[in-house]
Design a protein around this motif. Sequence first.
Motif, mmCIF file in Angstrom:
data_model
loop_
_atom_site.group_PDB
_atom_site.id
_atom_site.type_symbol
_atom_site.label_atom_id
_atom_site.label_comp_id
_atom_site.label_asym_id
_atom_site.label_seq_id
_atom_site.Cartn_x
_atom_site.Cartn_y
_atom_site.Cartn_z
ATOM 1 N N TYR A 116 -2.308 0.583 -4.398
ATOM 2 C CA TYR A 116 -1.928 -0.577 -3.934
ATOM 3 C C TYR A 116 -0.916 -1.437 -5.276
ATOM 4 O O TYR A 116 -1.025 -1.255 -6.317
ATOM 5 N N SER A 141 0.957 -1.286 -0.058
ATOM 6 C CA SER A 141 0.080 -0.020 0.021
ATOM 7 C C SER A 141 0.675 1.342 0.034
ATOM 8 O O SER A 141 1.809 1.249 0.640
ATOM 9 N N ASP A 164 -7.351 3.253 -4.661
ATOM 10 C CA ASP A 164 -8.760 3.149 -4.120
ATOM 11 C C ASP A 164 -9.398 4.250 -4.499
ATOM 12 O O ASP A 164 -8.923 5.401 -4.670
ATOM 13 N N ARG A 165 -10.628 4.087 -4.758
ATOM 14 C CA ARG A 165 -11.490 5.067 -5.164
ATOM 15 C C ARG A 165 -11.786 6.225 -4.090
ATOM 16 O O ARG A 165 -12.120 7.430 -4.449
#
Length: 126
Positions: free
Chosen positions: A79, A20, A72-73
């Motif tokens: 990621y 991440s 990620d939205r």
Amino acid sequence: VQLQASGGGLVQPGGSLRLSCEASGFTVRSYSIGWFRQVLGKEREGVACISNSDGSTFEGDSVKGRFTISRDRGQGTVYLQMNNLQPEDTAVYYCATAPYHCSAYGPFSRWKYRTWGQGTQVTVSS
């Protein structure tokens, strides 16, 4: 303004890890994000890039088909899903921001990456 890579660890050959890349102090989704890796004594190698404007992705030849970069939205966290890991993937992995689309000036041109996070160690060994 900080960037933090996390999720590294020790995994057996053939295993998987998900790294991440999170930001504090700025909106990471405004930037393209590149993942790089480095082995002590060797040049830093570009692994994957995801573009800020359209989310298009680029993967380096050595990881194509095994690694996937995504964003990620919500929070914009990026990621790096790493599958079928091999001993040659052992390295410290870094994420970095770039104000340009990944395709501009080449996806892994080091000069265009401005903010670098502290790396996370990935070790692939049986």
